[in-house]
Design an enzyme around this catalytic site. Structure first.
Site, PDB file in Angstrom:
ATOM      1  N   ARG A 293       1.035  -0.985   0.148  1.00  0.00           N
ATOM      2  CA  ARG A 293      -0.143  -0.071  -0.076  1.00  0.00           C
ATOM      3  C   ARG A 293       0.806   1.368   0.018  1.00  0.00           C
ATOM      4  O   ARG A 293       0.664   2.510   0.736  1.00  0.00           O
ATOM      5  CB  ARG A 293      -1.087   0.328   0.681  1.00  0.00           C
ATOM      6  CG  ARG A 293      -2.147  -1.097   1.262  1.00  0.00           C
ATOM      7  CD  ARG A 293      -3.564  -0.988   1.913  1.00  0.00           C
ATOM      8  NE  ARG A 293      -4.175  -2.403   2.432  1.00  0.00           N
ATOM      9  CZ  ARG A 293      -4.756  -2.419   3.032  1.00  0.00           C
ATOM     10  NH1 ARG A 293      -4.772  -1.956   4.516  1.00  0.00           N
ATOM     11  NH2 ARG A 293      -5.951  -3.421   2.820  1.00  0.00           N
ATOM     12  N   LYS A 315       2.733  10.801 -11.588  1.00  0.00           N
ATOM     13  CA  LYS A 315       1.736   9.922 -12.740  1.00  0.00           C
ATOM     14  C   LYS A 315       2.596   8.546 -12.550  1.00  0.00           C
ATOM     15  O   LYS A 315       3.728   8.894 -13.424  1.00  0.00           O
ATOM     16  CB  LYS A 315       2.052  10.606 -14.065  1.00  0.00           C
ATOM     17  CG  LYS A 315       0.345  12.062 -14.133  1.00  0.00           C
ATOM     18  CD  LYS A 315       0.134  11.959 -15.436  1.00  0.00           C
ATOM     19  CE  LYS A 315      -1.070  13.222 -15.831  1.00  0.00           C
ATOM     20  NZ  LYS A 315      -1.419  13.354 -17.364  1.00  0.00           N
ATOM     21  N   GLU A 357       9.881  17.176 -25.317  1.00  0.00           N
ATOM     22  CA  GLU A 357       9.031  17.269 -24.004  1.00  0.00           C
ATOM     23  C   GLU A 357       9.636  18.854 -23.400  1.00  0.00           C
ATOM     24  O   GLU A 357       9.140  19.497 -23.119  1.00  0.00           O
ATOM     25  CB  GLU A 357       9.229  16.090 -22.893  1.00  0.00           C
ATOM     26  CG  GLU A 357       8.701  14.959 -23.255  1.00  0.00           C
ATOM     27  CD  GLU A 357       6.835  14.736 -23.237  1.00  0.00           C
ATOM     28  OE1 GLU A 357       6.188  15.845 -22.874  1.00  0.00           O
ATOM     29  OE2 GLU A 357       6.114  14.297 -23.475  1.00  0.00           O
ATOM     30  N   LYS A 397       7.399  22.238 -15.367  1.00  0.00           N
ATOM     31  CA  LYS A 397       6.172  21.881 -14.962  1.00  0.00           C
ATOM     32  C   LYS A 397       5.234  21.923 -13.737  1.00  0.00           C
ATOM     33  O   LYS A 397       4.608  21.119 -13.468  1.00  0.00           O
ATOM     34  CB  LYS A 397       6.736  20.273 -16.099  1.00  0.00           C
ATOM     35  CG  LYS A 397       6.006  19.073 -14.974  1.00  0.00           C
ATOM     36  CD  LYS A 397       6.081  17.786 -15.898  1.00  0.00           C
ATOM     37  CE  LYS A 397       4.917  16.433 -14.950  1.00  0.00           C
ATOM     38  NZ  LYS A 397       5.358  15.088 -15.785  1.00  0.00           N
ATOM     39  N   GLU A 407      -4.645  16.550 -12.039  1.00  0.00           N
ATOM     40  CA  GLU A 407      -5.200  16.525 -13.281  1.00  0.00           C
ATOM     41  C   GLU A 407      -7.074  17.165 -13.861  1.00  0.00           C
ATOM     42  O   GLU A 407      -7.135  15.960 -14.188  1.00  0.00           O
ATOM     43  CB  GLU A 407      -4.271  15.275 -14.466  1.00  0.00           C
ATOM     44  CG  GLU A 407      -4.935  15.775 -15.850  1.00  0.00           C
ATOM     45  CD  GLU A 407      -4.109  14.982 -16.877  1.00  0.00           C
ATOM     46  OE1 GLU A 407      -4.475  15.122 -17.727  1.00  0.00           O
ATOM     47  OE2 GLU A 407      -3.681  14.006 -16.399  1.00  0.00           O
ATOM     48  N   ARG A 411      -3.414  20.772 -15.237  1.00  0.00           N
ATOM     49  CA  ARG A 411      -2.085  19.984 -15.352  1.00  0.00           C
ATOM     50  C   ARG A 411      -2.564  19.941 -16.787  1.00  0.00           C
ATOM     51  O   ARG A 411      -1.655  19.354 -17.918  1.00  0.00           O
ATOM     52  CB  ARG A 411      -2.241  19.317 -14.433  1.00  0.00           C
ATOM     53  CG  ARG A 411      -0.870  17.699 -15.392  1.00  0.00           C
ATOM     54  CD  ARG A 411      -0.939  17.137 -13.551  1.00  0.00           C
ATOM     55  NE  ARG A 411       0.213  16.101 -13.941  1.00  0.00           N
ATOM     56  CZ  ARG A 411       0.558  15.366 -12.833  1.00  0.00           C
ATOM     57  NH1 ARG A 411       0.552  15.623 -11.809  1.00  0.00           N
ATOM     58  NH2 ARG A 411       1.525  14.844 -12.922  1.00  0.00           N
ATOM     59  N   ASN A 415      -0.912  18.435 -22.229  1.00  0.00           N
ATOM     60  CA  ASN A 415      -0.876  16.685 -22.787  1.00  0.00           C
ATOM     61  C   ASN A 415      -0.331  17.390 -24.252  1.00  0.00           C
ATOM     62  O   ASN A 415      -1.236  16.532 -25.192  1.00  0.00           O
ATOM     63  CB  ASN A 415      -2.296  16.858 -22.592  1.00  0.00           C
ATOM     64  CG  ASN A 415      -2.285  15.228 -21.383  1.00  0.00           C
ATOM     65  OD1 ASN A 415      -1.515  15.350 -21.305  1.00  0.00           O
ATOM     66  ND2 ASN A 415      -3.557  15.986 -20.648  1.00  0.00           N
ATOM     67  N   HIS A 418       0.046  15.256 -27.063  1.00  0.00           N
ATOM     68  CA  HIS A 418      -0.140  13.618 -26.831  1.00  0.00           C
ATOM     69  C   HIS A 418      -1.388  12.760 -26.941  1.00  0.00           C
ATOM     70  O   HIS A 418      -0.890  11.749 -26.845  1.00  0.00           O
ATOM     71  CB  HIS A 418       0.050  14.261 -24.949  1.00  0.00           C
ATOM     72  CG  HIS A 418       1.437  14.301 -24.645  1.00  0.00           C
ATOM     73  ND1 HIS A 418       2.070  15.056 -24.426  1.00  0.00           N
ATOM     74  CD2 HIS A 418       2.551  13.005 -24.086  1.00  0.00           C
ATOM     75  CE1 HIS A 418       3.163  15.176 -23.859  1.00  0.00           C
ATOM     76  NE2 HIS A 418       3.364  13.863 -23.170  1.00  0.00           N
ATOM     77  N   HIS A 422       0.565   9.555 -28.413  1.00  0.00           N
ATOM     78  CA  HIS A 422      -0.222   8.334 -27.971  1.00  0.00           C
ATOM     79  C   HIS A 422      -1.179   6.979 -28.740  1.00  0.00           C
ATOM     80  O   HIS A 422      -0.571   5.903 -28.545  1.00  0.00           O
ATOM     81  CB  HIS A 422      -0.919   8.787 -26.780  1.00  0.00           C
ATOM     82  CG  HIS A 422      -0.269   9.180 -25.798  1.00  0.00           C
ATOM     83  ND1 HIS A 422      -1.428   9.418 -23.808  1.00  0.00           N
ATOM     84  CD2 HIS A 422       1.144   9.282 -25.273  1.00  0.00           C
ATOM     85  CE1 HIS A 422      -0.209   9.750 -23.617  1.00  0.00           C
ATOM     86  NE2 HIS A 422       1.440   9.483 -23.349  1.00  0.00           N
ATOM     87  N   HIS A 435       8.132   7.440 -27.010  1.00  0.00           N
ATOM     88  CA  HIS A 435       7.386   8.520 -26.386  1.00  0.00           C
ATOM     89  C   HIS A 435       7.789   9.659 -27.310  1.00  0.00           C
ATOM     90  O   HIS A 435       7.133   9.970 -27.659  1.00  0.00           O
ATOM     91  CB  HIS A 435       7.412   7.990 -25.242  1.00  0.00           C
ATOM     92  CG  HIS A 435       6.213   9.065 -24.596  1.00  0.00           C
ATOM     93  ND1 HIS A 435       5.212   9.119 -25.040  1.00  0.00           N
ATOM     94  CD2 HIS A 435       6.569  10.637 -23.659  1.00  0.00           C
ATOM     95  CE1 HIS A 435       4.883  10.135 -24.377  1.00  0.00           C
ATOM     96  NE2 HIS A 435       5.364  11.030 -23.738  1.00  0.00           N
TER      97      HIS A 435
END
Length: 535
Positions: A293, A315, A357, A397, A407, A411, A415, A418, A422, A435
């Site tokens: 956890r 993330k 990026e 960022k 997000e 946030r 993207n 993206h 993606h 990526h």
């Protein structure tokens, strides 16, 4: 970078601070003396006339003024850390050193209690023990480095600080603190900063076992030195190597990582280090968030892309066959160490993947940096220039993540490029294309989309097109990348609500805005405009 000294009254902050400043040829600022000079009252008189609460407000105001300094040694008051907002300011002001000593030792050092209002009344010993119990956790919270000063002279303490804040003679790296409502953390930038991993962790984690998750190529180059540093600081280390590529971000390898952790005896207070690129960071972070956890998680990114993007923000996740990062969590690291040494052996493709990026960050928040980056010769960038470039991208960022950690709104500006990026990765089966390369193509086409919708001025699109074509003309998409196949993946994008969501740029240097389009609109535009020859 400023060096800030914290600790109990009598810990030696002022005396040691003056010597340290002389040795380093820096300005010295004593927060208490600054308040006395500007009010014309002694600390004792301020307490007597206006009370402690008023004094703490003054402290916070003066702390804010100190942000104008960039290379000073600063001694805080013993109680400055008691205010939450003041602690936040201290963390952001520079490198924080906690001069730690027991109340018994400090009592022997103190000579004039009359100048210390909180100790002058009642039993000084009881009062000091009470302050220690109350404040020690706050000193530890703000500290980057904790030094036990017992049994050492002032000169020896100063030498310890200098040794701790240098790496093989290099000045200590720059620091950026990520301010979150909970679980904020420092990011350190610099050459060979990873060699300080053991130093940072020694005082900041309770467990003595560290599992390093990496990949064979980077671990063979740098992993042994990292292990040696951790072992020297008393940690027992284990290593688990993920396979190369996005295949590592799968439940198959997460289950193997759980097995390795159990076999190694990793417990809740122990630590896992992600030592690699974005794939390693994402998979390791997901493991850290779910194993027992949640356990301590450290990011040491080794690619440009992971330095400027995936290592900061929390993330973490893994892929499913249907799409990228469809299983994951928000789980913040405890520390991020961005060591630019690793860029020296990074293949050019990986550098360009990270550059996408960086460029995205500048496109959404800094026109001047976007213009500069489009003109710079990457081959001529020196190590310190890379550090500044990376820090600038991370700062952008960090500003966004601080406002919107999960997000839920702002946030989403991160993207840009993206949605289509993606989808390109998905059509390739998360193989063959990196990526960052896919994001570069996504930026090109999403800004073209924005231009065609009348949002982005044509001359600004031309600047973006020039940058992408200059750096990514080597990319050639295969026959599987069709409008129909791209749409299949865009429809499954986790950012979507009712329709497909794009972040569309209106002006370079300003945050893009969300735009929802239905599948038919997207397919129609792609069919009309998309050709693989454009890449």
């Amino acid at each position: 970078m400023n060096i800030i000294l914290v600790g109990l009254p009598g810990a030696g902050k002022t005396h040691i601070g003056r010597i340290l400043a002389r040795k380093l040829k820096r300005n010295f600022v004593d927060l208490d003396r600054k308040i006395e000079e500007e009010t014309g009252l002694t600390i004792k008189e301020i307490f007597a006339r206006f009370g402690e609460r008023y004094f703490r407000r003054l402290e916070e105001e003066k702390l804010q003024e100190l942000f104008q300094l960039h290379n000073a040694v600063i001694a805080t008051g013993g109680g400055t850390v008691e205010q939450r907002r003041a602690r936040k300011k201290i963390k952001n002001l520079g490198l924080v050193v906690y001069l730690q000593a027991s109340p018994e030792v400090i009592l022997k050092r103190l000579q004039n209690l009359d100048k210390r209002p909180l100790l002058a009344q009642g039993n000084p010993e009881e009062k000091l023990f009470e302050l220690y119990r109350r404040r020690d956790k706050f000193y530890r919270e703000v500290a980057d480095i904790i030094l036990n000063t017992e049994g050492t002279s002032s000169l020896e303490v100063v030498q310890k600080i200098i040794e701790t804040t240098t790496i093989n003679g290099l000045r200590f790296p720059r620091k950026l603190y990520i301010n979150l409502a909970e679980n904020g953390y420092p990011v350190y930038f610099g050459e060979r900063v990873a060699l300080k991993a053991g130093e940072f962790l020694k005082e900041n984690v309770a467990g003595k076992k560290i599992l390093i998750v990496s990949q064979e190529n980077i671990f063979q180059l740098y992993g042994k030195k990292l292990e040696e540093n951790l072992n020297e600081k008393g940690f027992k280390t284990g290593v688990y190597l993920l396979p190369q590529g996005e295949v590592a971000k799968s439940m198959e390898y997460i289950l193997k990582l759980y097995d390795k952790a159990l076999e190694f005896g990793l417990r809740r207070h122990d630590t896992v280090i992600a030592f690699g690129g974005g794939v390693v960071g994402d998979a390791t972070g997901f493991f850290a968030a779910t194993y027992l956890r949640g356990i301590n998680f450290i990011q040491i990114p080794t690619t440009l892309l992971s330095m400027v993007d995936s290592s900061v923000g929390g993330k973490v996740g893994i892929n499913l066959p249907q799409g990228k990062n469809l299983v994951g969590a928000f789980y913040q690291p405890k520390i991020v160490l961005i060591d630019t040494t690793y860029l020296k052996t990074l293949p050019r493709r990986e550098v360009l993947a990270g550059l996408a990026e960086v460029y995205k960050a500048f496109l959404i928040a800094d026109y001047d940096l976007a213009e500069w980056l489009s003109k710079v010769d990457l081959a001529k960038l020196r190590q310190r220039e890379w550090q500044k470039l990376i820090q600038a991208a991370v700062k952008i960022k960090a500003r966004v993540v601080t406002i919107d950690e999960r997000e839920e709104g702002l946030r989403a500006v991160l993207n840009l490029g993206h949605t289509l990026g993606h989808a390109i990765e998905g059509v390739y089966g998360f193989k063959s294309i990196l990526h960052g390369e896919a994001v570069a193509l996504g930026i090109l086409w999403e800004t073209k989309f924005s231009k065609d919708l009348g949002l982005l001025p044509p001359e600004e699109y031309e600047k973006i097109s020039f940058f992408i074509n200059k750096n990514y003309s080597y990319l050639k998409l295969n026959s599987t990348v069709t409008p129909e196949n791209l749409l299949l993946f865009m429809e499954k994008d986790k950012k979507n609500r009712e329709n497909i969501t794009f972040m569309l740029l209106k002006k370079i240097g300003e945050y893009p805005e969300p735009k929802e389009l239905n599948s038919q609109q997207v397919l129609q535009w792609l069919t009309k405009n998309f050709t693989r020859e454009d890449f």
